[in-house]
Write a protein that holds these residues in place. Structure first.
Motif, short mmCIF file in Angstrom:
data_model
loop_
_atom_site.label_atom_id
_atom_site.label_comp_id
_atom_site.label_asym_id
_atom_site.label_seq_id
_atom_site.Cartn_x
_atom_site.Cartn_y
_atom_site.Cartn_z
N VAL A 302 26.50 66.31 13.36
CA VAL A 302 25.68 66.34 14.56
C VAL A 302 26.35 65.53 15.66
CG1 VAL A 302 23.42 65.82 15.54
CG2 VAL A 302 23.64 66.54 13.14
N ASN A 303 26.52 66.14 16.84
CA ASN A 303 27.09 65.44 17.99
C ASN A 303 26.01 64.66 18.73
OD1 ASN A 303 29.76 66.36 17.66
ND2 ASN A 303 29.25 68.31 18.66
N ALA A 304 26.38 63.49 19.20
CA ALA A 304 25.42 62.65 19.92
C ALA A 304 25.62 62.81 21.42
CB ALA A 304 25.61 61.19 19.52
N PHE A 305 24.54 62.57 22.17
CA PHE A 305 24.56 62.68 23.63
C PHE A 305 24.03 61.38 24.23
CE2 PHE A 305 24.62 66.93 22.07
CZ PHE A 305 25.31 67.68 23.00
N GLY A 306 24.46 61.09 25.44
CA GLY A 306 23.96 59.90 26.13
C GLY A 306 24.23 60.00 27.62
N ARG A 307 23.51 59.20 28.37
CA ARG A 307 23.70 59.20 29.82
C ARG A 307 24.80 58.22 30.21
NH1 ARG A 307 19.44 58.52 34.86
NH2 ARG A 307 20.97 59.15 36.44
N GLU A 308 25.69 58.67 31.07
CA GLU A 308 26.81 57.83 31.49
C GLU A 308 26.34 56.69 32.39
OE1 GLU A 308 30.47 60.98 31.95
OE2 GLU A 308 28.85 61.04 33.42
N VAL A 309 26.89 55.52 32.14
CA VAL A 309 26.69 54.38 33.02
C VAL A 309 28.07 53.82 33.33
CG1 VAL A 309 26.27 52.86 31.03
CG2 VAL A 309 25.65 52.10 33.33
N PHE A 310 28.37 53.61 34.62
CA PHE A 310 29.71 53.19 35.05
C PHE A 310 29.70 51.70 35.36
CE2 PHE A 310 29.22 57.65 36.25
CZ PHE A 310 30.28 58.21 35.54
N ILE A 311 30.68 51.02 34.79
CA ILE A 311 30.76 49.56 34.91
C ILE A 311 32.16 49.19 35.41
CG2 ILE A 311 30.68 47.38 33.65
CD1 ILE A 311 28.81 48.91 31.65
N ALA A 312 32.22 48.42 36.49
CA ALA A 312 33.49 47.95 37.03
C ALA A 312 33.87 46.63 36.39
CB ALA A 312 33.40 47.79 38.55
N ILE A 313 35.13 46.52 35.96
CA ILE A 313 35.64 45.27 35.41
C ILE A 313 36.93 44.90 36.14
CG2 ILE A 313 34.63 45.61 33.12
CD1 ILE A 313 37.36 46.55 32.14
N SER A 314 37.26 43.63 36.10
CA SER A 314 38.48 43.16 36.75
C SER A 314 39.71 43.71 36.02
CB SER A 314 38.51 41.63 36.76
OG SER A 314 39.78 41.17 37.16
N ALA A 315 40.77 43.98 36.79
CA ALA A 315 42.02 44.46 36.18
C ALA A 315 42.70 43.38 35.36
CB ALA A 315 42.97 44.97 37.27
N ASP A 316 42.23 42.16 35.51
CA ASP A 316 42.81 41.04 34.76
C ASP A 316 42.13 40.97 33.39
OD1 ASP A 316 44.18 38.81 34.04
OD2 ASP A 316 42.94 37.41 35.19
N ASN A 317 42.47 41.91 32.53
CA ASN A 317 41.90 41.93 31.17
C ASN A 317 42.97 42.39 30.19
OD1 ASN A 317 41.67 45.00 30.69
ND2 ASN A 317 40.61 44.73 32.66
N VAL A 318 42.64 42.35 28.91
CA VAL A 318 43.62 42.71 27.88
C VAL A 318 43.25 44.02 27.19
CG1 VAL A 318 44.31 40.33 27.48
CG2 VAL A 318 42.41 41.30 26.17
N PHE A 319 42.28 44.75 27.71
CA PHE A 319 41.90 46.01 27.10
C PHE A 319 42.98 47.07 27.32
CE2 PHE A 319 37.35 44.60 28.04
CZ PHE A 319 37.18 44.09 26.76
N ALA A 320 43.04 48.00 26.42
CA ALA A 320 43.90 49.17 26.58
C ALA A 320 43.07 50.30 27.17
CB ALA A 320 44.50 49.58 25.25
N THR A 321 43.72 51.16 27.91
CA THR A 321 43.02 52.32 28.46
C THR A 321 42.57 53.23 27.32
OG1 THR A 321 44.33 52.23 30.47
CG2 THR A 321 43.22 54.29 30.00
N GLY A 322 41.29 53.64 27.35
CA GLY A 322 40.74 54.50 26.30
C GLY A 322 40.23 53.73 25.10
N GLU A 323 40.13 52.41 25.21
CA GLU A 323 39.67 51.58 24.09
C GLU A 323 38.16 51.63 23.96
OE1 GLU A 323 40.00 46.94 22.51
OE2 GLU A 323 41.17 47.63 24.22
N LYS A 324 37.69 51.63 22.74
CA LYS A 324 36.26 51.62 22.46
C LYS A 324 35.72 50.20 22.64
CE LYS A 324 33.00 52.87 18.75
NZ LYS A 324 32.91 53.41 17.37
N VAL A 325 34.61 50.07 23.37
CA VAL A 325 34.06 48.74 23.66
C VAL A 325 32.55 48.73 23.45
CG1 VAL A 325 35.85 48.10 25.33
CG2 VAL A 325 33.81 49.35 26.11
N LEU A 326 32.03 47.52 23.35
CA LEU A 326 30.58 47.31 23.29
C LEU A 326 30.13 46.68 24.60
CD1 LEU A 326 29.97 45.93 19.68
CD2 LEU A 326 29.11 48.08 20.64
N ILE A 327 29.01 47.16 25.10
CA ILE A 327 28.46 46.65 26.37
C ILE A 327 27.16 45.92 26.05
CG2 ILE A 327 27.63 47.27 28.67
CD1 ILE A 327 29.30 49.93 28.21
N HIS A 328 27.13 44.62 26.33
CA HIS A 328 25.94 43.81 26.04
C HIS A 328 25.21 43.52 27.34
CE1 HIS A 328 27.36 43.13 21.95
NE2 HIS A 328 28.55 42.83 22.45
#
Length: 328
Positions: A302-328
């Motif tokens: 079963v595929n899951a669905f959700g509403r998109e929410v856009f969050i701006a973060i500073s470019a000064d981070n260590v994340f990789a593009t396309g990385e899975k993250v948790l939003i608290h």
């Protein structure tokens, strides 16, 4: 009975899908999942120019300040050369006019000095004659001649010459003031012209400097859209670059009300794998209800669905593009 069983099966599947979505995908009541994104940006030319050199290739990693492309505008170079020469001519004219003023003042002083010397010579000659006359007069008479001396033509002439000398000196000072005033006016005009040209030259120099393209941040060259020696038009794209680190997170609200994350709210974004890697972000908008990306789907049918929410973060981070993250 078969039809009723089929509908019952469909109903069970639908309920199961809702249960799976709410249980497996929505996270906790205070968090949701998302993916980091980095939007590519393009380097463009502000004006028509010739591509002088290209210093990068597609796929190359670049750092902030690295030289990317050098452009050259022949028209701009000609204008800069003209303004530079014109400024040099005006500054030279300033110096020459200052020297000329000094020469003119020296000439006025010299001419006045000659005239004053002639007057002083005449005065000295008259005074000598008056002294001689006094000696001769004393030898032949004992009368008091003070009154006669004061009213004598020689005394009057000496006074007249002294007055002439004073007037000549006044005239000299007036001429010098006029010359200085005229020079001040000319110097002010030249200074204003030079200042205007220097401001125009500064703008042109800034335009020329802007033709040398450098990286504004770390990233990777996605594509090179020009060739060396090519003539490009104003605002033509030259390169496309992907930032090294993402600047946006797209989260997916599953079974949550968006009032929990109003626009402008500050949230924490943490790496899904390394929970201690956390940055702050700001909610900037909402999208539509879409199917979650494959990286966020659970290993179910079963595929899951959700509403998109856009969050701006500073470019000064260590994340990789396309990385899975948790939003608290």
């Amino acid at each position: 009975m078969r039809i009723n069983g089929f509908y019952a099966l469909i109903g069970l599947l639908f309920v199961g899908m809702l249960f799976i979505s709410s249980f497996f995908f929505k996270g906790s009541s205070n968090s949701t999942v998302g993916i980091t994104y980095a939007k590519e940006y393009k380097i463009t030319s502000e004006k028509s120019a010739l591509v002088k050199s290209i210093r990068v290739v597609p796929g190359q990693q670049i750092k902030e300040g690295d030289l990317l492309v050098e452009l050259q505008s022949n028209g701009l170079e000609i204008e800069i050369e003209k303004m530079t020469n014109r400024i040099a001519v005006l500054k030279s004219e300033q110096i020459e006019k200052s020297k000329l003023v000094q020469y003119e003042i020296e000439l006025i002083k010299a001419q006045n000095s000659i005239e004053v010397e002639d007057i002083d010579s005449d005065i000295a000659q008259l005074k000598s004659q008056m002294s001689l006359n006094q000696v001769l007069t004393k030898e032949f008479t004992t009368l008091d001649t003070t009154i006669d001396k004061m009213g004598s033509p020689q005394v009057l002439k000496v006074n007249s010459l002294l007055e002439q000398k004073k007037n000549r000196e006044k005239a000299r000072d007036i001429k010098i003031k006029d010359v200085l005033l005229e020079n001040t006016t000319e110097q002010t005009l030249l200074k204003n012209q030079i200042g205007l040209l220097e401001r125009e030259l500064e703008l042109s120099m800034n335009e020329r400097n802007a033709l040398t393209k450098v990286a504004s941040s770390d990233g990777v060259v996605e594509s090179v859209l020009i060739k060396s020696g090519e003539q490009v038009n104003a605002f033509s794209p030259l390169l496309s670059i992907n930032p090294k680190h993402p600047t946006t997170v797209v989260g997916y609200l599953i079974g949550k009300n968006e009032t929990n994350l109003p626009i402008g709210k500050v949230v924490e974004v943490a790496s899904y794998e390394f929970r201690n890697t956390v940055v702050s972000g700001t909610v900037i908008g909402y999208g539509s209800v879409v199917q979650l990306p494959e990286i966020l789907q659970k290993s179910t049918a079963v595929n899951a669905f959700g509403r998109e929410v856009f969050i701006a973060i500073s470019a000064d981070n260590v994340f990789a593009t396309g990385e899975k993250v948790l939003i608290h």
